[in-house]
Enzyme design. Sequence first.
Site, PDB file in Angstrom:
ATOM      1  N   HIS A   1     -17.020  15.281  28.399  1.00 59.39           N
ATOM      2  CA  HIS A   1     -15.621  15.684  28.207  1.00 59.39           C
ATOM      3  C   HIS A   1     -15.379  16.345  26.852  1.00 59.39           C
ATOM      4  O   HIS A   1     -14.347  16.980  26.643  1.00 59.39           O
ATOM      5  CB  HIS A   1     -14.672  14.499  28.435  1.00 59.39           C
TER       6      HIS A   1
ATOM      7  N   ASP B   1     -20.152  11.512  32.703  1.00 57.34           N
ATOM      8  CA  ASP B   1     -19.608  11.898  31.404  1.00 57.34           C
ATOM      9  C   ASP B   1     -20.691  11.964  30.324  1.00 57.34           C
ATOM     10  O   ASP B   1     -20.494  11.519  29.196  1.00 57.34           O
ATOM     11  CB  ASP B   1     -18.489  10.946  30.971  1.00 57.34           C
TER      12      ASP B   1
ATOM     13  N   SER C   1     -16.097   9.484  20.564  1.00 55.92           N
ATOM     14  CA  SER C   1     -16.687   9.824  21.856  1.00 55.92           C
ATOM     15  C   SER C   1     -18.068  10.420  21.701  1.00 55.92           C
ATOM     16  O   SER C   1     -18.260  11.372  20.946  1.00 55.92           O
ATOM     17  CB  SER C   1     -15.818  10.852  22.585  1.00 55.92           C
TER      18      SER C   1
END
Length: 291
Positions: free
Chosen positions: A136, A166, A241
């Site tokens: 992402h 992801d 992330s």
Amino acid sequence: MTTTHTGLGEPRGPDFQSAAGLTPSPPPRQVPPALAGPQAPGRWGRVLGAGLLIAGVSAGTGGLAGWYAGGSGEQAGTSTITRAAPAPDAPAGSLVGVADRVRAGVVSVQAPRGGRTATGSGFVIDDRVHIITNNHIVAGASSVTVTGADGRRRTATVVGTDPSNDVAVLRVEPSPDLHALVLGRSADVRVGEQVLAIGSPLGLAGTVTSGIVSAVDRQARIGGGQQTAVQTDASINPGNSGGPLVNSRAEVIGVNTAIATYEGGGSIGIGFAIPIDRAASVAERIISTSR
């Protein structure tokens, strides 16, 4: 970070910027507690800026106070200030030692798209300098760059992505300043063990936070579907992330991917990481099919 969990509202978008580059956003609508992605609302910029301003004023005030005291004309007596001896090197198994060993393998990731730049983290997994991060972060990006602990910015190639998990794999040219991290085993992860999350929350590269493993098989929404994740209370915020969650042996046990928040805020002590066995398997498949 994509967000996840049943019954806690819809996830928010994955894009975010460092606090310094944000403008105030309108007040959020009242919604139930939700799992949120790495949106960094304008209030983060205001809070961080206020904190820096207060620190600056305090330092300046202290300096002036010292100048006036020193210039009073009074005769100062002789004093002896006791200082601690130099600290010994941190043991290899301590959290300080773990952070020292791991930081050289962690990078910040910048991926411009649509007039904004998504920022996140990643980590080196082999001597060919393949880097695991989250899909992402780089999805739809016109280009990707990474910045290592040495401060050098490098252009990265997107080797491949797996949106359903992801996971994305990047690659940069080999460098002695980028070290591959050791990957642990998901089967060895235990609830209650100490962990560190390392990444670039709000653009603050090389940030290290600590906590424990809260759960090893928590159901979470990752890559658009429900999957098991490692839950941790280590502080994870927008920008973490794709960064590593490591244990006290400096082994990567997960890829930090999602957080639970209230009304789009920051960390409330509930973060989720993709188990390393699954992330490594996806990365190996991506690398092997790209040759």
